[in-house]
Design a protein around this motif. Structure first.
Motif, PDB file in Angstrom:
ATOM      1  N   SER A  37      49.082  34.862  22.090  1.00 38.59           N
ATOM      2  CA  SER A  37      47.941  33.955  22.122  1.00 38.59           C
ATOM      3  C   SER A  37      48.396  32.509  22.002  1.00 38.59           C
ATOM      4  CB  SER A  37      46.987  34.271  20.963  1.00 38.59           C
ATOM      5  OG  SER A  37      45.931  33.333  20.907  1.00 38.59           O
ATOM      6  N   ILE A  38      47.648  31.612  22.671  1.00 36.22           N
ATOM      7  CA  ILE A  38      47.944  30.190  22.551  1.00 36.22           C
ATOM      8  C   ILE A  38      47.490  29.660  21.193  1.00 36.22           C
ATOM      9  CG2 ILE A  38      47.893  29.767  25.033  1.00 36.22           C
ATOM     10  CD1 ILE A  38      45.068  28.602  24.682  1.00 36.22           C
ATOM     11  N   VAL A  39      46.681  30.441  20.490  1.00 42.95           N
ATOM     12  CA  VAL A  39      46.192  30.038  19.165  1.00 42.95           C
ATOM     13  C   VAL A  39      46.609  31.075  18.115  1.00 42.95           C
ATOM     14  CG1 VAL A  39      44.279  28.617  19.976  1.00 42.95           C
ATOM     15  CG2 VAL A  39      43.939  31.076  19.664  1.00 42.95           C
ATOM     16  N   LEU A  40      47.772  31.687  18.321  1.00 45.38           N
ATOM     17  CA  LEU A  40      48.234  32.752  17.439  1.00 45.38           C
ATOM     18  C   LEU A  40      48.356  32.303  15.986  1.00 45.38           C
ATOM     19  CD1 LEU A  40      49.154  35.711  17.443  1.00 45.38           C
ATOM     20  CD2 LEU A  40      51.482  34.890  17.727  1.00 45.38           C
ATOM     21  N   GLY A  71      42.422  31.670  24.150  1.00 43.16           N
ATOM     22  CA  GLY A  71      41.398  30.970  23.392  1.00 43.16           C
ATOM     23  C   GLY A  71      40.017  31.590  23.494  1.00 43.16           C
ATOM     24  N   ALA A  72      39.952  32.910  23.673  1.00 51.83           N
ATOM     25  CA  ALA A  72      38.668  33.594  23.818  1.00 51.83           C
ATOM     26  C   ALA A  72      37.884  33.603  22.512  1.00 51.83           C
ATOM     27  CB  ALA A  72      38.888  35.030  24.285  1.00 51.83           C
ATOM     28  N   LEU A  73      36.573  33.524  22.632  1.00 50.05           N
ATOM     29  CA  LEU A  73      35.687  33.661  21.475  1.00 50.05           C
ATOM     30  C   LEU A  73      35.628  35.117  21.053  1.00 50.05           C
ATOM     31  CD1 LEU A  73      32.727  31.368  22.592  1.00 50.05           C
ATOM     32  CD2 LEU A  73      34.541  30.835  20.943  1.00 50.05           C
ATOM     33  N   ASP A  74      35.192  35.354  19.828  1.00 43.08           N
ATOM     34  CA  ASP A  74      35.099  36.697  19.277  1.00 43.08           C
ATOM     35  C   ASP A  74      34.251  37.618  20.161  1.00 43.08           C
ATOM     36  OD1 ASP A  74      35.658  38.470  16.911  1.00 43.08           O
ATOM     37  OD2 ASP A  74      33.452  38.514  16.893  1.00 43.08           O
ATOM     38  N   CYS A  75      33.126  37.125  20.652  1.00 42.44           N
ATOM     39  CA  CYS A  75      32.251  37.955  21.494  1.00 42.44           C
ATOM     40  C   CYS A  75      32.946  38.353  22.794  1.00 42.44           C
ATOM     41  CB  CYS A  75      30.924  37.260  21.776  1.00 42.44           C
ATOM     42  SG  CYS A  75      31.089  35.644  22.564  1.00 42.44           S
ATOM     43  N   THR A  76      33.773  37.481  23.335  1.00 50.42           N
ATOM     44  CA  THR A  76      34.527  37.778  24.554  1.00 50.42           C
ATOM     45  C   THR A  76      35.591  38.828  24.271  1.00 50.42           C
ATOM     46  OG1 THR A  76      34.156  35.535  25.357  1.00 50.42           O
ATOM     47  CG2 THR A  76      35.928  36.783  26.405  1.00 50.42           C
ATOM     48  N   ILE A  77      36.255  38.707  23.135  1.00 53.90           N
ATOM     49  CA  ILE A  77      37.286  39.677  22.758  1.00 53.90           C
ATOM     50  C   ILE A  77      36.666  41.065  22.611  1.00 53.90           C
ATOM     51  CG2 ILE A  77      38.958  40.330  20.977  1.00 53.90           C
ATOM     52  CD1 ILE A  77      39.201  37.248  20.399  1.00 53.90           C
ATOM     53  N   ARG A  78      35.513  41.138  21.948  1.00 59.05           N
ATOM     54  CA  ARG A  78      34.810  42.417  21.788  1.00 59.05           C
ATOM     55  C   ARG A  78      34.414  42.996  23.148  1.00 59.05           C
ATOM     56  NH1 ARG A  78      33.275  44.151  16.966  1.00 59.05           N
ATOM     57  NH2 ARG A  78      31.575  45.386  17.841  1.00 59.05           N
ATOM     58  N   ALA A  79      33.851  42.166  24.013  1.00 62.98           N
ATOM     59  CA  ALA A  79      33.403  42.638  25.323  1.00 62.98           C
ATOM     60  C   ALA A  79      34.574  43.121  26.176  1.00 62.98           C
ATOM     61  CB  ALA A  79      32.645  41.529  26.045  1.00 62.98           C
ATOM     62  N   ARG A  80      35.652  42.378  26.188  1.00 64.24           N
ATOM     63  CA  ARG A  80      36.827  42.767  26.971  1.00 64.24           C
ATOM     64  C   ARG A  80      37.443  44.057  26.430  1.00 64.24           C
ATOM     65  NH1 ARG A  80      35.858  40.279  31.590  1.00 64.24           N
ATOM     66  NH2 ARG A  80      36.296  38.048  31.578  1.00 64.24           N
TER      67      ARG A  80
END
Length: 97
Positions: A37-40, A71-80
């Protein structure tokens, strides 16, 4: 839990997204999560926890997951995560057999 599970991918490498690749693991191998991640440094533990939570909620074990976050948001991580599990052939809660 699983029916004909196969390797699958969901997401992109665009900004504010995450690309997940999942592959079945041998029985008893547990969950192996490889996160890039770029924000690890700032959000690595939170990203990891979100993915692991979705896996636990879906009763998924014995998989290898490669996550490349941009840099995905939490909702994007869950959906993916849900999308890649569905594409891989895991029966998710609420699905008809």
């Amino acid at each position: 839990m699983a029916n004909n599970v196969r390797t699958a991918q969901a997401g992109t490498l665009e900004s504010n997204d995450i690309m997940l690749t999942v592959a079945p693991g041998p029985a008893g191998s547990g969950i192996q999560l490889d996160l890039d991640s770029i924000v690890l440094a700032q959000y690595g533990p939170a990203i990891r926890q979100t993915i692991l939570t979705v896996l636990a909620e879906s009763d998924v074990t014995d998989v290898y997951i490669k996550a490349v976050d941009r840099g995905a948001l939490d909702c994007t991580i869950r959906a993916r995560t849900l999308a890649v599990l569905g594409r891989a052939g895991f029966l998710l809660k609420g699905e008809l057999v």
